[in-house]
Write a protein that holds these residues in place. Structure first.
Motif, PDB file in Angstrom:
ATOM      1  N   MET A  93      85.338  20.375  -4.632  1.00 39.50           N
ATOM      2  CA  MET A  93      86.432  20.972  -3.856  1.00 39.50           C
ATOM      3  C   MET A  93      87.461  19.913  -3.490  1.00 39.50           C
ATOM      4  SD  MET A  93      84.537  23.419  -1.079  1.00 39.50           S
ATOM      5  CE  MET A  93      83.515  24.814  -1.535  1.00 39.50           C
ATOM      6  N   GLN A  97      90.295  22.328   0.439  1.00 36.81           N
ATOM      7  CA  GLN A  97      89.224  23.321   0.330  1.00 36.81           C
ATOM      8  C   GLN A  97      88.014  22.938   1.179  1.00 36.81           C
ATOM      9  OE1 GLN A  97      88.896  23.128  -3.937  1.00 36.81           O
ATOM     10  NE2 GLN A  97      90.129  24.989  -4.257  1.00 36.81           N
ATOM     11  N   ASP A 104      86.254  29.845   5.922  1.00 38.90           N
ATOM     12  CA  ASP A 104      85.765  30.826   4.949  1.00 38.90           C
ATOM     13  C   ASP A 104      84.375  31.326   5.336  1.00 38.90           C
ATOM     14  OD1 ASP A 104      88.043  30.629   3.374  1.00 38.90           O
ATOM     15  OD2 ASP A 104      87.203  29.064   2.078  1.00 38.90           O
ATOM     16  N   LYS A 115      95.190  28.395   5.702  1.00 39.73           N
ATOM     17  CA  LYS A 115      95.921  27.276   5.095  1.00 39.73           C
ATOM     18  C   LYS A 115      96.743  26.539   6.153  1.00 39.73           C
ATOM     19  CE  LYS A 115      98.411  25.631   1.269  1.00 39.73           C
ATOM     20  NZ  LYS A 115      98.033  25.314  -0.099  1.00 39.73           N
TER      21      LYS A 115
END
Length: 268
Positions: A93, A97, A104, A115
């Motif tokens: 990642m 990420q 997530d 973001k």
């Protein structure tokens, strides 16, 4: 705050924690120190729930974490940020990420909101320009800062750091200490650090717990540790001639501060 009440934990015939009670204070850097085998790592794992204590209680803001069902524990875990010793980044990642991963996992916000939050956290640790890089493309100190950004992305009330300076050069270690201290004050976080680093102890230790053979041997601040009479503590902290000389110099420095002398005279 986090309150520990008579925490005990054993593995087979070995009793690792023998009844530890302490309070981790909000808005302060709380340190757990001690030699290898003293029980400090097991204590931290009991606090965050990675290990279940045999007996005793862990209270998060007066809520008994040890007695909660899994759903209630999940709500507390969402308030916890964790910085692992080796940073524990996912190699496949990007930096962005990696920081987004907790958002997530807990399903927090839309992609645009996530973001935005990730970039805010990366900016806070001075890594906004590294968002699209992979862990293999950044230095050890940068990886630690990515780990910190990931740890604060959920706006945690509690931040746990396992040996945050492990493997870093002295100058980078100072930067990591400073950053953790700033974030603790800025967001009024209850920060708990498991460390061997004496600079962290002397510069960041608002509240220090010294573990010895499964027991809390000493408790106090980084100013109080300079004047502590506990022989085991002094043998551990000031093990070399250099550190003993540094202790004497710091004692003289602190004692010239009239406010500190007055605090020594007045019982808390």
């Amino acid at each position: 705050m986090i309150e520990l009440q008579d925490i005990k934990k054993g593995f087979g015939d070995k009793q690792v924690l023998k009844g530890v009670s302490a309070t981790m204070e909000a808005g302060k850097v709380n340190l757990i120190i001690g030699a290898s085998g003293s029980g400090k790592t097991v204590l931290m794992k009991c606090i965050v729930g990675l290990i279940t204590a045999d007996s005793g209680k862990v209270l998060y803001n007066n809520q008994d974490f040890t007695a909660m069902n899994e759903q209630d524990k999940k709500s507390i875990r969402q308030e916890i940020g964790m910085l692992f010793q080796g940073s524990a980044l996912f190699d496949s990642m990007t930096v962005e990420q990696n920081v987004m991963f907790p958002l997530d996992m807990f399903g927090v916000g839309s992609y645009r909101e996530k973001k935005k939050r990730v970039l805010e956290c990366l900016d806070r640790v001075n890594l906004k320009d590294a968002a699209r890089k992979y862990p293999a493309e950044i230095s050890g100190g940068m990886k630690k800062r990515v780990g910190i950004a990931r740890a604060i992305v959920l706006n945690p009330k509690y931040l746990f750091c396992d040996e945050p300076n492990s493997g870093l050069d002295p100058q980078t270690s100072l930067l990591i200490d400073k950053l953790i201290k700033e974030l603790t004050l800025e967001y009024n976080i209850t920060t708990v650090i498991n460390t061997h680093d004496m600079n962290t102890v002397m510069e960041s230790g608002d509240h220090i717990i010294y573990m010895f053979e499964g027991l809390k041997q000493w408790e106090g601040s980084n100013e109080e540790i300079i004047f502590a009479k506990d022989e085991r503590l002094n043998d551990f902290i000031f093990a070399s001639d250099f550190l003993r000389d540094a202790k004497e110099m710091r004692q003289m420095e602190i004692f010239r501060d009239k406010n500190w002398r007055d605090r020594l005279k007045k019982p808390e």
